[in-house]
Design a protein around this motif. Structure first.
Motif, PDB file in Angstrom:
ATOM      1  N   LEU A   1     -12.972   6.828  72.114  1.00  8.99           N
ATOM      2  CA  LEU A   1     -11.640   6.264  71.869  1.00  8.99           C
ATOM      3  C   LEU A   1     -11.355   6.238  70.367  1.00  8.99           C
ATOM      4  CD1 LEU A   1      -9.110   4.969  73.080  1.00  8.99           C
ATOM      5  CD2 LEU A   1     -10.284   2.757  72.951  1.00  8.99           C
ATOM      6  N   GLY A   2     -12.355   5.832  69.594  1.00  9.17           N
ATOM      7  CA  GLY A   2     -12.207   5.812  68.140  1.00  9.17           C
ATOM      8  C   GLY A   2     -11.950   7.200  67.571  1.00  9.17           C
ATOM      9  N   ASP A   3     -12.685   8.194  68.077  1.00  9.40           N
ATOM     10  CA  ASP A   3     -12.458   9.574  67.629  1.00  9.40           C
ATOM     11  C   ASP A   3     -11.033  10.020  67.934  1.00  9.40           C
ATOM     12  OD1 ASP A   3     -14.955  10.026  66.490  1.00  9.40           O
ATOM     13  OD2 ASP A   3     -15.807  10.839  68.340  1.00  9.40           O
ATOM     14  N   ALA A   4     -10.561   9.673  69.135  1.00  8.80           N
ATOM     15  CA  ALA A   4      -9.204  10.064  69.529  1.00  8.80           C
ATOM     16  C   ALA A   4      -8.142   9.371  68.673  1.00  8.80           C
ATOM     17  CB  ALA A   4      -8.970   9.738  71.009  1.00  8.80           C
ATOM     18  N   LEU A   5      -8.439   8.160  68.209  1.00  9.17           N
ATOM     19  CA  LEU A   5      -7.480   7.402  67.390  1.00  9.17           C
ATOM     20  C   LEU A   5      -7.603   7.718  65.899  1.00  9.17           C
ATOM     21  CD1 LEU A   5      -7.714   3.932  69.156  1.00  9.17           C
ATOM     22  CD2 LEU A   5      -5.807   5.551  69.240  1.00  9.17           C
ATOM     23  N   GLY A   6      -8.584   8.523  65.541  1.00 12.35           N
ATOM     24  CA  GLY A   6      -8.742   8.885  64.133  1.00 12.35           C
ATOM     25  C   GLY A   6      -9.505   7.868  63.303  1.00 12.35           C
ATOM     26  N   VAL A   7     -10.408   7.132  63.932  1.00 11.76           N
ATOM     27  CA  VAL A   7     -11.205   6.140  63.215  1.00 11.76           C
ATOM     28  C   VAL A   7     -12.023   6.822  62.122  1.00 11.76           C
ATOM     29  CG1 VAL A   7     -13.195   4.575  63.445  1.00 11.76           C
ATOM     30  CG2 VAL A   7     -11.326   4.469  65.093  1.00 11.76           C
ATOM     31  N   ILE A   8     -12.097   6.184  60.978  1.00  5.45           N
ATOM     32  CA  ILE A   8     -12.957   6.641  59.886  1.00  5.45           C
ATOM     33  C   ILE A   8     -14.260   5.859  60.024  1.00  5.45           C
ATOM     34  CG2 ILE A   8     -13.257   6.752  57.386  1.00  5.45           C
ATOM     35  CD1 ILE A   8     -10.120   6.770  57.241  1.00  5.45           C
ATOM     36  N   TRP A   9     -15.341   6.560  60.302  1.00 10.02           N
ATOM     37  CA  TRP A   9     -16.635   5.925  60.544  1.00 10.02           C
ATOM     38  C   TRP A   9     -17.387   5.780  59.235  1.00 10.02           C
ATOM     39  CZ3 TRP A   9     -16.569   4.283  65.384  1.00 10.02           C
ATOM     40  CH2 TRP A   9     -15.827   4.984  66.331  1.00 10.02           C
ATOM     41  N   ILE A  10     -17.993   4.609  59.013  1.00  9.10           N
ATOM     42  CA  ILE A  10     -18.759   4.378  57.788  1.00  9.10           C
ATOM     43  C   ILE A  10     -20.219   4.109  58.126  1.00  9.10           C
ATOM     44  CG2 ILE A  10     -18.158   1.914  57.739  1.00  9.10           C
ATOM     45  CD1 ILE A  10     -18.244   2.170  54.619  1.00  9.10           C
ATOM     46  N   ASP A  11     -21.109   4.722  57.365  1.00 10.22           N
ATOM     47  CA  ASP A  11     -22.550   4.508  57.512  1.00 10.22           C
ATOM     48  C   ASP A  11     -22.936   3.394  56.540  1.00 10.22           C
ATOM     49  OD1 ASP A  11     -25.284   4.531  57.666  1.00 10.22           O
ATOM     50  OD2 ASP A  11     -25.481   6.703  57.412  1.00 10.22           O
ATOM     51  N   ARG A  12     -23.013   2.184  57.059  1.00  9.56           N
ATOM     52  CA  ARG A  12     -23.273   1.030  56.198  1.00  9.56           C
ATOM     53  C   ARG A  12     -24.688   1.017  55.645  1.00  9.56           C
ATOM     54  NH1 ARG A  12     -20.803  -4.154  59.087  1.00  9.56           N
ATOM     55  NH2 ARG A  12     -22.609  -3.789  60.406  1.00  9.56           N
ATOM     56  N   ALA A  13     -25.570   1.821  56.190  1.00  2.00           N
ATOM     57  CA  ALA A  13     -26.937   1.912  55.673  1.00  2.00           C
ATOM     58  C   ALA A  13     -26.976   2.745  54.382  1.00  2.00           C
ATOM     59  CB  ALA A  13     -27.864   2.519  56.720  1.00  2.00           C
ATOM     60  N   ARG A  14     -25.912   3.506  54.133  1.00  2.00           N
ATOM     61  CA  ARG A  14     -25.827   4.342  52.929  1.00  2.00           C
ATOM     62  C   ARG A  14     -24.682   3.846  52.044  1.00  2.00           C
ATOM     63  NH1 ARG A  14     -24.274   9.621  54.643  1.00  2.00           N
ATOM     64  NH2 ARG A  14     -24.483  10.166  52.464  1.00  2.00           N
ATOM     65  N   PRO A  15     -24.971   3.020  51.037  1.00  2.00           N
ATOM     66  CA  PRO A  15     -23.912   2.468  50.187  1.00  2.00           C
ATOM     67  C   PRO A  15     -22.978   3.520  49.581  1.00  2.00           C
ATOM     68  CG  PRO A  15     -25.989   1.360  49.737  1.00  2.00           C
ATOM     69  CD  PRO A  15     -26.285   2.507  50.674  1.00  2.00           C
ATOM     70  N   ARG A  16     -23.499   4.706  49.292  1.00  2.00           N
ATOM     71  CA  ARG A  16     -22.663   5.748  48.691  1.00  2.00           C
ATOM     72  C   ARG A  16     -21.657   6.329  49.681  1.00  2.00           C
ATOM     73  NH1 ARG A  16     -23.411   7.382  43.758  1.00  2.00           N
ATOM     74  NH2 ARG A  16     -22.554   9.420  44.199  1.00  2.00           N
ATOM     75  N   ASP A  17     -21.808   6.025  50.970  1.00  2.00           N
ATOM     76  CA  ASP A  17     -20.848   6.507  51.962  1.00  2.00           C
ATOM     77  C   ASP A  17     -19.468   5.892  51.729  1.00  2.00           C
ATOM     78  OD1 ASP A  17     -20.301   8.224  54.158  1.00  2.00           O
ATOM     79  OD2 ASP A  17     -20.347   6.518  55.530  1.00  2.00           O
ATOM     80  N   LEU A  18     -19.435   4.772  51.018  1.00  2.00           N
ATOM     81  CA  LEU A  18     -18.154   4.135  50.700  1.00  2.00           C
ATOM     82  C   LEU A  18     -17.256   5.095  49.907  1.00  2.00           C
ATOM     83  CD1 LEU A  18     -16.305   1.672  50.774  1.00  2.00           C
ATOM     84  CD2 LEU A  18     -17.481   0.843  48.710  1.00  2.00           C
ATOM     85  N   LEU A  19     -17.832   5.935  49.052  1.00  2.00           N
ATOM     86  CA  LEU A  19     -17.030   6.894  48.281  1.00  2.00           C
ATOM     87  C   LEU A  19     -16.322   7.877  49.208  1.00  2.00           C
ATOM     88  CD1 LEU A  19     -19.552   7.624  45.393  1.00  2.00           C
ATOM     89  CD2 LEU A  19     -17.554   6.107  45.344  1.00  2.00           C
ATOM     90  N   ARG A  20     -17.026   8.379  50.216  1.00  2.00           N
ATOM     91  CA  ARG A  20     -16.423   9.292  51.194  1.00  2.00           C
ATOM     92  C   ARG A  20     -15.324   8.583  51.983  1.00  2.00           C
ATOM     93  NH1 ARG A  20     -16.482   9.769  56.382  1.00  2.00           N
ATOM     94  NH2 ARG A  20     -18.107   8.204  56.613  1.00  2.00           N
ATOM     95  N   VAL A  21     -15.624   7.349  52.395  1.00  2.00           N
ATOM     96  CA  VAL A  21     -14.669   6.579  53.183  1.00  2.00           C
ATOM     97  C   VAL A  21     -13.412   6.272  52.368  1.00  2.00           C
ATOM     98  CG1 VAL A  21     -14.306   4.333  54.280  1.00  2.00           C
ATOM     99  CG2 VAL A  21     -16.367   5.645  54.762  1.00  2.00           C
ATOM    100  N   LEU A  22     -13.574   5.903  51.104  1.00  2.00           N
ATOM    101  CA  LEU A  22     -12.406   5.626  50.259  1.00  2.00           C
ATOM    102  C   LEU A  22     -11.519   6.857  50.125  1.00  2.00           C
ATOM    103  CD1 LEU A  22     -13.853   3.375  47.419  1.00  2.00           C
ATOM    104  CD2 LEU A  22     -12.275   2.725  49.246  1.00  2.00           C
ATOM    105  N   THR A  23     -12.111   8.027  49.984  1.00  2.70           N
ATOM    106  CA  THR A  23     -11.337   9.263  49.905  1.00  2.70           C
ATOM    107  C   THR A  23     -10.564   9.488  51.196  1.00  2.70           C
ATOM    108  OG1 THR A  23     -12.938  10.227  48.376  1.00  2.70           O
ATOM    109  CG2 THR A  23     -11.489  11.752  49.534  1.00  2.70           C
ATOM    110  N   ALA A  24     -11.218   9.274  52.336  1.00  3.07           N
ATOM    111  CA  ALA A  24     -10.551   9.441  53.640  1.00  3.07           C
ATOM    112  C   ALA A  24      -9.447   8.404  53.826  1.00  3.07           C
ATOM    113  CB  ALA A  24     -11.575   9.344  54.764  1.00  3.07           C
ATOM    114  N   LEU A  25      -9.700   7.156  53.410  1.00  7.06           N
ATOM    115  CA  LEU A  25      -8.676   6.106  53.511  1.00  7.06           C
ATOM    116  C   LEU A  25      -7.477   6.425  52.631  1.00  7.06           C
ATOM    117  CD1 LEU A  25     -10.851   2.844  53.511  1.00  7.06           C
ATOM    118  CD2 LEU A  25      -9.466   3.727  55.400  1.00  7.06           C
ATOM    119  N   GLU A  26      -7.734   6.877  51.405  1.00 14.05           N
ATOM    120  CA  GLU A  26      -6.641   7.260  50.502  1.00 14.05           C
ATOM    121  C   GLU A  26      -5.776   8.353  51.119  1.00 14.05           C
ATOM    122  OE1 GLU A  26      -7.476   8.046  46.322  1.00 14.05           O
ATOM    123  OE2 GLU A  26      -9.284   6.812  46.554  1.00 14.05           O
TER     124      GLU A  26
END
Length: 122
Positions: free
Chosen positions: A15-40
C-alpha cells in the motif's frame, strides 16, 4: 514517509509503495540525505507529504522530541508545515482487535494571531 521495515509488512508495504511512500532506513543515519532529496522533489512538485516528526508512536501520554531534520526539506523548498495531531481513544478498555471500537480525531492547529482549529471525526 515511513521506516523501511514497514515496507516488508504484508499490507502496509505494498500500500505504501502504491501511495509513493518514501522509505527511510533509520539504522543508517546518512539515509536522511537521500530522504531529504526525495522529500524536496515531492514537495517541489506540489505533493503533500505526511510525516511523524517524533519518528515513532507512543501511548499518547506525552509528546516526544521532534526529529527536526525531517523539516529541512520544507525549509529548503519554502513550503508551509501544517502540524496535525492524531488522537485515538477507545470507548472501553478493549485491546485493538476486530471487536475493539475507537474514535480517531485529527486536529489541525495553526499558530497565528487568530487561532484556527479544525476537528474531524473519522
Amino acid at each position: 514517509m515511513a521506516k523501511r521495515e514497514v515496507r516488508n509488512w504484508p499490507l502496509p508495504g505494498p500500500l505504501g509503495d502504491a501511495l509513493g511512500v518514501i522509505w527511510i532506513d533509520r539504522a543508517r543515519p546518512r539515509d536522511l540525505l537521500r530522504v531529504l532529496t526525495a522529500l524536496e522533489a515531492a514537495l517541489g512538485r506540489g505533493t503533500t507529504v505526511l510525516l511523524f516528526p517524533e519518528g515513532t508512536t507512543t501511548n499518547g501520554q506525552k509528546i516526544l522530541a521532534f526529529r527536526s531534520g525531517l523539516f529541512e526539506a520544507a525549509v529548503r523548498v519554502s513550503v508551509p508545515v501544517v502540524p496535525v495531531a492524531i488522537t485515538v481513544s477507545t470507548t472501553d478498555d478493549a485491546r485493538w482487535g476486530a471487536s475493539a471500537r475507537a474514535d480517531i480525531t485529527l486536529r489541525r492547529k495553526c499558530s497565528c494571531e487568530a487561532e484556527l482549529a479544525t476537528d474531524r471525526k473519522l
